[in-house]
Every structure is written in structure tokens, then in C-alpha cells.
Design a protein around this motif. Structure first.
Motif, mmCIF file in Angstrom:
data_model
loop_
_atom_site.group_PDB
_atom_site.id
_atom_site.type_symbol
_atom_site.label_atom_id
_atom_site.label_comp_id
_atom_site.label_asym_id
_atom_site.label_seq_id
_atom_site.Cartn_x
_atom_site.Cartn_y
_atom_site.Cartn_z
ATOM 1 N N ALA A 207 -10.942 17.194 -65.280
ATOM 2 C CA ALA A 207 -9.498 17.354 -65.485
ATOM 3 C C ALA A 207 -8.888 18.193 -64.367
ATOM 4 C CB ALA A 207 -9.237 18.008 -66.840
ATOM 5 N N SER A 208 -9.585 19.283 -64.011
ATOM 6 C CA SER A 208 -8.981 20.180 -63.019
ATOM 7 C C SER A 208 -9.128 19.673 -61.592
ATOM 8 C CB SER A 208 -9.537 21.602 -63.159
ATOM 9 O OG SER A 208 -10.936 21.599 -63.064
ATOM 10 N N SER A 209 -10.041 18.697 -61.347
ATOM 11 C CA SER A 209 -10.186 18.166 -59.983
ATOM 12 C C SER A 209 -8.883 17.524 -59.515
ATOM 13 C CB SER A 209 -11.302 17.113 -59.950
ATOM 14 O OG SER A 209 -10.911 15.964 -60.709
ATOM 15 N N GLY A 210 -8.223 16.834 -60.431
ATOM 16 C CA GLY A 210 -6.967 16.177 -60.075
ATOM 17 C C GLY A 210 -5.908 17.192 -59.720
ATOM 18 N N ASN A 211 -5.956 18.306 -60.436
ATOM 19 C CA ASN A 211 -5.020 19.400 -60.188
ATOM 20 C C ASN A 211 -5.142 19.902 -58.748
ATOM 21 O OD1 ASN A 211 -3.085 20.935 -61.371
ATOM 22 N ND2 ASN A 211 -4.477 22.359 -62.322
ATOM 23 N N LEU A 212 -6.391 20.068 -58.306
ATOM 24 C CA LEU A 212 -6.665 20.535 -56.939
ATOM 25 C C LEU A 212 -6.055 19.570 -55.923
ATOM 26 C CD1 LEU A 212 -9.303 22.521 -55.544
ATOM 27 C CD2 LEU A 212 -9.500 20.245 -54.623
ATOM 28 N N VAL A 213 -6.295 18.281 -56.146
ATOM 29 C CA VAL A 213 -5.809 17.248 -55.241
ATOM 30 C C VAL A 213 -4.286 17.209 -55.213
ATOM 31 C CG1 VAL A 213 -5.720 14.751 -54.904
ATOM 32 C CG2 VAL A 213 -7.868 15.826 -55.554
ATOM 33 N N GLU A 214 -3.680 17.260 -56.413
ATOM 34 C CA GLU A 214 -2.219 17.192 -56.502
ATOM 35 C C GLU A 214 -1.582 18.317 -55.695
ATOM 36 O OE1 GLU A 214 -0.117 15.361 -58.852
ATOM 37 O OE2 GLU A 214 -1.695 14.158 -59.738
ATOM 38 N N TRP A 215 -2.124 19.528 -55.863
ATOM 39 C CA TRP A 215 -1.511 20.673 -55.182
ATOM 40 C C TRP A 215 -1.835 20.688 -53.698
ATOM 41 C CZ3 TRP A 215 2.181 23.691 -57.265
ATOM 42 C CH2 TRP A 215 2.438 23.452 -58.618
ATOM 43 N N PHE A 216 -3.005 20.223 -53.339
ATOM 44 C CA PHE A 216 -3.354 20.093 -51.917
ATOM 45 C C PHE A 216 -2.325 19.188 -51.236
ATOM 46 C CE2 PHE A 216 -5.357 17.474 -48.600
ATOM 47 C CZ PHE A 216 -5.770 18.464 -47.726
ATOM 48 N N ASP A 217 -2.100 18.016 -51.831
ATOM 49 C CA ASP A 217 -1.157 17.056 -51.248
ATOM 50 C C ASP A 217 0.257 17.618 -51.178
ATOM 51 O OD1 ASP A 217 -3.214 15.371 -50.986
ATOM 52 O OD2 ASP A 217 -2.558 13.861 -52.408
ATOM 53 N N PHE A 218 0.619 18.346 -52.238
ATOM 54 C CA PHE A 218 1.978 18.880 -52.295
ATOM 55 C C PHE A 218 2.202 19.927 -51.201
ATOM 56 C CE2 PHE A 218 5.832 20.283 -54.533
ATOM 57 C CZ PHE A 218 6.310 19.038 -54.916
ATOM 58 N N TYR A 219 1.213 20.786 -50.965
ATOM 59 C CA TYR A 219 1.362 21.857 -49.973
ATOM 60 C C TYR A 219 1.166 21.387 -48.542
ATOM 61 C CZ TYR A 219 2.011 25.426 -53.431
ATOM 62 O OH TYR A 219 2.543 26.175 -54.439
ATOM 63 N N ILE A 220 0.311 20.379 -48.367
ATOM 64 C CA ILE A 220 0.094 19.835 -47.031
ATOM 65 C C ILE A 220 1.434 19.430 -46.410
ATOM 66 C CG2 ILE A 220 -0.641 17.623 -45.998
ATOM 67 C CD1 ILE A 220 -2.751 19.823 -45.775
ATOM 68 N N TYR A 221 2.282 18.870 -47.246
ATOM 69 C CA TYR A 221 3.606 18.455 -46.761
ATOM 70 C C TYR A 221 4.372 19.660 -46.210
ATOM 71 C CZ TYR A 221 8.312 16.603 -46.528
ATOM 72 O OH TYR A 221 9.545 16.233 -46.068
ATOM 73 N N ALA A 222 4.385 20.747 -46.991
ATOM 74 C CA ALA A 222 5.125 21.944 -46.570
ATOM 75 C C ALA A 222 4.548 22.528 -45.279
ATOM 76 C CB ALA A 222 5.085 22.989 -47.686
ATOM 77 N N PHE A 223 3.204 22.577 -45.204
ATOM 78 C CA PHE A 223 2.568 23.205 -44.047
ATOM 79 C C PHE A 223 2.676 22.373 -42.766
ATOM 80 C CE2 PHE A 223 -0.450 25.415 -47.250
ATOM 81 C CZ PHE A 223 0.484 26.429 -47.427
ATOM 82 N N PHE A 224 2.721 21.039 -42.905
ATOM 83 C CA PHE A 224 2.733 20.188 -41.717
ATOM 84 C C PHE A 224 4.134 19.701 -41.322
ATOM 85 C CE2 PHE A 224 -1.812 20.188 -42.036
ATOM 86 C CZ PHE A 224 -2.232 19.989 -40.730
ATOM 87 N N ALA A 225 5.145 20.143 -42.076
ATOM 88 C CA ALA A 225 6.523 19.716 -41.784
ATOM 89 C C ALA A 225 6.912 20.021 -40.334
ATOM 90 C CB ALA A 225 7.484 20.391 -42.749
ATOM 91 N N LEU A 226 6.448 21.153 -39.821
ATOM 92 C CA LEU A 226 6.730 21.550 -38.430
ATOM 93 C C LEU A 226 6.331 20.455 -37.443
ATOM 94 C CD1 LEU A 226 5.408 25.211 -38.339
ATOM 95 C CD2 LEU A 226 7.722 24.500 -37.701
ATOM 96 N N TYR A 227 5.208 19.790 -37.742
ATOM 97 C CA TYR A 227 4.670 18.794 -36.816
ATOM 98 C C TYR A 227 5.288 17.408 -36.990
ATOM 99 C CZ TYR A 227 1.189 22.414 -36.022
ATOM 100 O OH TYR A 227 0.585 23.597 -35.721
ATOM 101 N N PHE A 228 5.565 17.021 -38.259
ATOM 102 C CA PHE A 228 6.044 15.642 -38.409
ATOM 103 C C PHE A 228 7.558 15.504 -38.552
ATOM 104 C CE2 PHE A 228 4.813 16.544 -42.919
ATOM 105 C CZ PHE A 228 6.052 16.341 -43.511
ATOM 106 N N ALA A 229 8.281 16.632 -38.741
ATOM 107 C CA ALA A 229 9.741 16.533 -38.894
ATOM 108 C C ALA A 229 10.406 15.739 -37.762
ATOM 109 C CB ALA A 229 10.347 17.926 -39.042
#
Length: 429
Positions: free
Chosen positions: A21-43
Motif C-alpha cells: 500500500a505504501s509503495s504507491g505513496n512513495l511513487v506518487e510523491w516522488f513524481d509530484f516533487y520531481i516536477y517541482a524540482f526540475f521545473a528550472l530545467y524544463f520550463a
């Protein structure tokens, strides 16, 4: 309360269920934060403008749109979980996250397809926001129902272990890719790599979740009130408002000391970006490790007492901690202060899903948990950075500290409404 009546195999099955159950949680939040952290590069690839600030504002707008989709996700997936089963709901949400990541990973740029590029990016993010909104309530409900009696706080705390783990993993991927590629490569194509990683991880989580056992019964799923908003607001409105009351403060202080803290150390305490990242990565790691300890503590002292400690300490310590961080020069002192703040937040986060799940009956549990969390989180959590930065630019940064404090007093008062004895969740068949 004992745990002795579980056989070894039963314990193993339940621990595997918690992992799945919690594995999906890890993935969901990883994906959600990756966007915030990489915005500098792909904006620049999606928002062509001469001004980098405009690009960042536009990509932040897309990030905010993901937050706004959460309440809809909380309602939609809560309904699915209560009517068709927790497992079904968890599989659909992680599948959607996987699809959203894949779309972003292979999305053509503005140069190739024009205005369709930022629009498709927005759609993919809204899709992911829907998924994250649904993930929390269903996972919290499932984990509370499958956790071992007498150790519910301990096991349910792994929801935040994986949630923070997702953030840390995102930071780690950023650091590794920055070592491997230069800025030009990251801006050209390197930013796509983390989204591919996210999609692969989501697929693995999907496989894990397929083998989970369902915790809701056919009887509760067939109930005419199962997953019904009308039933939730007619019969459980008081529980809903109570959960809303302490989640508002909980979400706000969580985002203040996790995602916003990095910017606060740079903008207000004038630390270098590298030092701030270093301090925050260390603090988040310690915070992640603290969750099971505070979860186990709640099994000893009771959920209500944990929540009262959270509200009281949060109300008393927020202003002094943020004032001290304002003028801090040593990264070690900054680390100690942030860790102290996160220890206070742990009284809440370690049992966050569980305290909510124990407020609702099985037929509207996932809906009640998911919707109340998503609404409070979207309004108070999602806006934390915006409010803090707006008050700072208006020259009244201290007002933000008091705003957090007032919300903590409200959380403290609402915690009095919690039952003295944790409800015995139906699930031990």
C-alpha cells in the motif's frame, strides 16, 4: 490490546500489505516533487518567454493546478474505494500516476507543437493531481484497516515514511543527475529521465498492489450509503468538520517546515542554495526515521494525547523557531531547529491517516478521509508558500509565523473532539 492472536503468517501478510500500500505513496510523491524540482530545467521548453521568472511562474501555476485537482481526486477515489474496494482504488490511482509521468517524459516541446505543449503538460499534471488526491485517503484507510491491533499507530506511520521518502528520493535523483550532466544537457533532454524513473516505479508499485487483499467487506461495499457524499454530510458532518479542523493546521505546518523551508533558508536566512539543500535533506531524513517512533508512541499514550501535544507544542514553538531561523548563520543550528520543528509535526504526521480513519464508519471511510484531507490540504497546505512569500514581499514576514500559530491553536482545540479511546476499526476478520 494485544497482538498475540496473530499467527506468524498472518503478521507477514499484513506487513506485506503495508509495504504494498505504501509503495504507491512513495511513487506518487516522488513524481509530484520531481516536477517541482526540475521545473528550472524544463520550463523554457514549454513556456517560451525571455524572462525566466515568467517561465517559473507559469510552471508553478501548472503545479498549483495539480493541487486544485486533489479534492476532486479525494472525492472520486474515496467513492471508488468505498463502493468497489480499497485495492481497486489504489491500483487505478497508481496507474494514473504512471500514465501522467510517461506523458510528461515523452512530451514534445513548444518548439515542436506550439501551444499544445503547455496545454498537454497542464492536462498531465491535473491527471496526476487527481491521482495524488485519491491516493492519500485510500492508502490511509487501507493501512489503518490492515495494521495489527495494538500497533496501529506504528504501522500506519509508514504512510508518512514513504511520503517523505518520495521527497528524499526526488532530491537524490536531482543531485545525481546534476553530477552526471551539465546544465545544457539537463535542459535539452536530461529533465525527462526522472519522469521515466517515476513511471517505472509506478509500474512496480502496481504489480505489488495487484497481490493485496481487500480490507472492505462485500456487505459494506453493497451498503446504499457506500461512498455517498449525501450520507457523509448528513450523518458524519461533525466528524468531517473535526478532521478538516486539525488537518488545516497539520498541512500548513508540514509544508512550512518541509517544502517552504528550503526557500526560507535561502531568501530569509541568506544561506547558499547548496547549504540549504544539504540542511533540508538531512532534516527530512531524520524526520522520516522519526515517524515509526511517534506512531508507536501514539499506541502507548493514545491518538488524542498525541494530537493535543501536536497542537500545543506547535502553537507555542512555531514563532520562536521561525524567528531563530531568520538570523541563523550556522547550518548545524538550522538543522537542529528544523529537526525540532519536524519532531513536533511528527506527533501529527505519524498518525495523520489513522486519526482520520478512526472517525468514520467503513462505508464512507475512504471518502471521509480522502475528501477532508484533500480540501484542507489544497487550501492550507497548497497555499503555504504563496502566503509566506506574499507576506514577505509586503514587508510583513512575521505575520506568516502568527498565521501558522493561530492554525495550530485551532488544531489543538479540534483535537479535544477526538474520541478518548481509539475506535476499533472493523477489519480483523
Amino acid at each position: 490490546m494485544t497482538t498475540t492472536h496473530y499467527t506468524g503468517e498472518e503478521r507477514r501478510k499484513r506487513i506485506f500489505a503495508i509495504v504494498g500500500a505504501s509503495s504507491g505513496n512513495l511513487v506518487e510523491w516522488f513524481d509530484f516533487y520531481i516536477y517541482a524540482f526540475f521545473a528550472l530545467y524544463f520550463a523554457p521548453a514549454f513556456f517560451p518567454s525571455q524572462d525566466p521568472t515568467v517561465q517559473l511562474v507559469q510552471s508553478a501555476g501548472v503545479f498549483a493546478a495539480g493541487f486544485l485537482m486533489r479534492p476532486i481526486g479525494g472525492w472520486l477515489f474515496g467513492r471508488v474505494a468505498d463502493r468497489y474496494g480499497r485495492r481497486t482504488s489504489m491500483m487505478i490511482s497508481v496507474l494514473m500516476m504512471c500514465a501522467g509521468s510517461l506523458v510528461i517524459a515523452f512530451l514534445p516541446t513548444y518548439q515542436s507543437i506550439g501551444l499544445a505543449a503547455p496545454l498537454l503538460l497542464l492536462l498531465a499534471r491535473m491527471f496526476q493531481g487527481l491521482s495524488v488526491g485519491g491516493e492519500y485517503g485510500t492508502t490511509a484507510t487501507y493501512m489503518s484497516e490492515v495494521a495489527l491491533r495494538g500497533q496501529r499507530g506504528f504501522f500506519a506511520s509508514f504512510q508518512y515514511v514513504t511520503l517523505i521518502g518520495g521527497q528524499l528520493l526526488a532530491v537524490l535523483v536531482v543531485v545525481i543527475l546534476q553530477q552526471l550532466f551539465d546544465k545544457q544537457e539537463l535542459m535539452a533532454w536530461g529533465w525527462r529521465i526522472p519522469f521515466v524513473i517515476g513511471a517505472l516505479a509506478a509500474f512496480i508499485s502496481l504489480l505489488l498492489r495487484r497481490s493485496l487483499e481487500e480490507t472492505s467487506t462485500a456487505q459494506t461495499r453493497a451498503d446504499k450509503d457506500a461512498g455517498s457524499l449525501k450520507s457523509l454530510f448528513t450523518h458524519h458532518s461533525l466528524a468531517f468538520v473535526t478532521v478538516l479542523g486539525y488537518t488545516a493546521g497539520g498541512s500548513l505546518i508540514f509544508y512550512t517546515f518541509t517544502t517552504y523551508m528550503q526557500k526560507y533558508l535561502v531568501n530569509t536566512a541568506k544561506m547558499s542554495t547548496e547549504t540549504a539543500s544539504f540542511v533540508m535533506t538531512g532534516a527530512l531524513f531524520v524526520y522520516m526515521c522519526m515517524q515509526p517512533l511517534f506512531g508507536a508512541l501514539s499506541d502507548r499514550i493514545g491518538r488524542r494525547n498525541s494530537m493535543l501535544w501536536f497542537g500545543a507544542l506547535g502553537a507555542l514553538c512555531t514563532v520562536p523557531i521561525l524567528m531563530a531561523l531568520k538570523t541563523v548563520t550556522s547550518p548545524y543550528i538550522a538543522f537542529a531547529l528544523i529537526t525540532l520543528a519536524l519532531a513536533i509535526v511528527s506527533f501529527y504526521t505519524s498518525i495523520s491517516g489513522l486519526v482520520k480513519a478512526e472517525m468514520f464508519p467503513p462505508q464512507v471511510r475512504a471518502l471521509g478521509v480522502g475528501l477532508s484531507y484533500a480540501v484542507a490540504n489544497a487550501i492550507f497546505g497548497g497555499s503555504a508558500e504563496f502566503v509566506a512569500l506574499s507576506l514577505k514581499s509586503a514587508g510583513n514576514e512575521n505575520a506568516f509565523y502568527w498565521y501558522v500559530t493561530v492554525m495550530m491553536v485551532i488544531a489543538f482545540l479540534f483535537s479535544f473532539r477526538l474520541p478518548r479511546q481509539a475506535a476499533y476499526l472493523h477489519h480483523d476478520h
